[in-house]
Enzyme design. Structure first.
Site, PDB file in Angstrom:
ATOM      1  CG  MET A  29      -3.837  36.868  28.661  1.00 16.82           C
ATOM      2  SD  MET A  29      -2.127  37.383  28.694  1.00 16.82           S
ATOM      3  CE  MET A  29      -1.444  36.255  29.896  1.00 16.82           C
ATOM      4  CG  HIS A  36      -9.340  31.095  32.544  1.00 19.92           C
ATOM      5  ND1 HIS A  36      -8.359  30.177  32.261  1.00 19.92           N
ATOM      6  CD2 HIS A  36      -8.733  32.305  32.562  1.00 19.92           C
ATOM      7  CE1 HIS A  36      -7.206  30.810  32.107  1.00 19.92           C
ATOM      8  NE2 HIS A  36      -7.386  32.093  32.292  1.00 19.92           N
ATOM      9  N   GLY A 147      -9.843  37.554  38.585  1.00 21.86           N
ATOM     10  CA  GLY A 147      -9.491  36.597  39.632  1.00 21.86           C
ATOM     11  C   GLY A 147      -8.585  37.230  40.682  1.00 21.86           C
ATOM     12  CG  ASP A 150      -3.469  37.039  37.879  1.00 24.23           C
ATOM     13  OD1 ASP A 150      -2.268  36.821  37.748  1.00 24.23           O
ATOM     14  OD2 ASP A 150      -4.349  36.258  37.477  1.00 24.23           O
ATOM     15  CD  GLN A 153      -4.745  40.965  35.460  1.00 24.53           C
ATOM     16  OE1 GLN A 153      -3.849  40.895  34.647  1.00 24.53           O
ATOM     17  NE2 GLN A 153      -5.688  40.032  35.565  1.00 24.53           N
TER      18      GLN A 153
HETATM   19  P1  AMP Z   1      -5.233  35.008  32.371  1.00 30.30           P
HETATM   20  O1  AMP Z   1      -5.823  34.222  31.245  1.00 30.30           O
HETATM   21  O2  AMP Z   1      -4.151  34.282  33.110  1.00 30.30           O
HETATM   22  O3  AMP Z   1      -4.872  36.423  31.993  1.00 30.30           O
HETATM   23  O4  AMP Z   1      -6.389  35.158  33.439  1.00 30.30           O
HETATM   24  C1  AMP Z   1      -7.636  35.694  33.090  1.00 30.30           C
HETATM   25  C2  AMP Z   1      -8.441  35.937  34.331  1.00 30.30           C
HETATM   26  O5  AMP Z   1      -8.597  34.701  35.042  1.00 30.30           O
HETATM   27  C3  AMP Z   1      -7.743  36.914  35.306  1.00 30.30           C
HETATM   28  O6  AMP Z   1      -8.732  37.743  35.907  1.00 30.30           O
HETATM   29  C4  AMP Z   1      -7.138  35.984  36.319  1.00 30.30           C
HETATM   30  O7  AMP Z   1      -6.956  36.571  37.590  1.00 30.30           O
HETATM   31  C5  AMP Z   1      -8.180  34.879  36.383  1.00 30.30           C
HETATM   32  N1  AMP Z   1      -7.575  33.657  36.890  1.00 30.30           N
HETATM   33  C6  AMP Z   1      -6.442  33.052  36.452  1.00 30.30           C
HETATM   34  N2  AMP Z   1      -6.152  31.977  37.221  1.00 30.30           N
HETATM   35  C7  AMP Z   1      -7.116  31.920  38.179  1.00 30.30           C
HETATM   36  C8  AMP Z   1      -7.357  31.051  39.282  1.00 30.30           C
HETATM   37  N3  AMP Z   1      -6.574  30.027  39.562  1.00 30.30           N
HETATM   38  N4  AMP Z   1      -8.451  31.288  40.046  1.00 30.30           N
HETATM   39  C9  AMP Z   1      -9.268  32.335  39.772  1.00 30.30           C
HETATM   40  N5  AMP Z   1      -9.086  33.190  38.752  1.00 30.30           N
HETATM   41  C10 AMP Z   1      -8.022  32.994  37.970  1.00 30.30           C
END
Ligand code: AMP
Length: 294
Positions: A29, A36, A147, A150, A153
């Site tokens: 997102m 990320h 990641g 989550d 998810q």
């Molecule tokens: P988001 O932009 O928050 O929807 O996250 C996008 C992807 O990045 C998802 O697969 C999340 O699980 C992963 N992600 C977010 N934060 C982290 C983190 N601290 N460590 C590893 N992966 C992450």
């Protein structure tokens, strides 16, 4: 790095697939951080082409949630993506993905969508599943990187891909943390200074459960109690309030009473007015603390 619209992306990935190149998808997102970037790095190491999608998906936000104020900074994201070696960026507008408004067609993920995060965010995982399947169709990846931060998810996406025979391998990547243990998240930008100072207790609490499990603790109630007591003993009052602590099966997110060998301890908390989630995996060390010979 190319920024492509949906037709350009479809053409690019089709040409790559015809040429035998592997495609790795990193769905996000935006408002990128080191978490990320770690997904991008892993995709870069394992695939010939890396597709980064940036899309704040309205379907996964409740009416009272932060869709409108979710942090966005596309220019900065594009710089981070280019530095990370991304090949294609797809950052559609809402109307590009949902030209007729929010679609009536949604993926029903069943019970996993109703516990833990799903209980606090009704419809969230249906929205996540729906957009992920759209993104899988639009980008035809061989692998998609998610990641462990989550964890629910990840479990939902694995379930959907298995149940609907989506031809993509889901790759789970470790949680990236700040030096004080706070899991990186785009939403950490909302934290005021006091809440930011309070937030790392969540990981300390999860670690205590992880250590107890490694020492042989099998009772989910006691592991949950440990997490709650570490948070309570930090005396943070309204600065940090747990919403749930659950010991669950990592694949189904069904709560467990007794940990057999592997479990996820997941929590959500309000740090000030910011909602945070985190989790750790716990692995029992056989025969430790059970009185049985090793
Ligand atoms: P988001 O932009 O928050 O929807 O996250 C996008 C992807 O990045 C998802 O697969 C999340 O699980 C992963 N992600 C977010 N934060 C982290 C983190 N601290 N460590 C590893 N992966 C992450």
């Amino acid at each position: 790095m190319q920024t492509l619209d949906r037709d350009g992306l479809a053409a690019a990935v089709e040409a790559d697939r015809c040429a035998g190149r592997t495609i790795g998808l990193v769905p996000t997102m935006g408002f990128l951080h080191e978490g990320h970037s770690s997904l991008i790095r892993q995709a870069r190491a394992e695939c010939d082409r890396v597709v980064l999608t940036i899309f704040v998906n309205p379907l996964q936000f409740g009416l009272s949630e932060d869709f409108d104020r979710y942090p966005r900074d596309l220019d900065r994201d594009l710089r981070i993506a280019a530095e990370g070696g991304v090949d294609y960026v797809f950052s559609p507008e809402v109307a590009d993905l949902y030209p007729n408004g929010e679609p009536p067609t949604r993926i029903d993920v069943g019970p996993i969508g109703e516990i833990a995060e799903g209980a606090f965010r009704p419809g969230h995982f249906s929205g996540v599943a729906t957009v992920c399947v759209k993104l899988f169709h639009l980008t035809s990846p061989h692998r998609a990187y998610f990641g462990r931060k989550d964890a629910q998810q990840l479990a939902v996406v694995r379930q959907v891909v298995a149940d609907l025979d989506v031809p993509v391998e889901i790759v789970a990547c470790p949680t990236v943390r700040e030096p004080d243990g706070l899991a990186m998240s785009s939403r950490n930008a909302y934290l005021g200074p006091d809440a930011r100072r309070a937030a790392p207790v969540l990981y300390r609490a999860l670690r205590s459960a992880q250590e107890a499990a490694a020492a042989g603790e099998r009772s989910a109630d006691r592991l949950r109690g440990l997490v709650e007591s570490v948070v309570a003993s930090a005396n943070l009052g309204p600065l940090l309030r747990l919403q749930y602590v659950l010991v669950v099966n990592p694949a189904s997110f069904e709560p467990m009473n007794t940990v057999k060998d592997h479990a996820t301890v997941a929590l959500a908390a309000m740090a000030g007015s910011t909602r945070l989630i985190d989790n750790v995996d716990v692995l029992l060390t056989p025969n430790v603390g059970t009185g049985q010979p090793a």
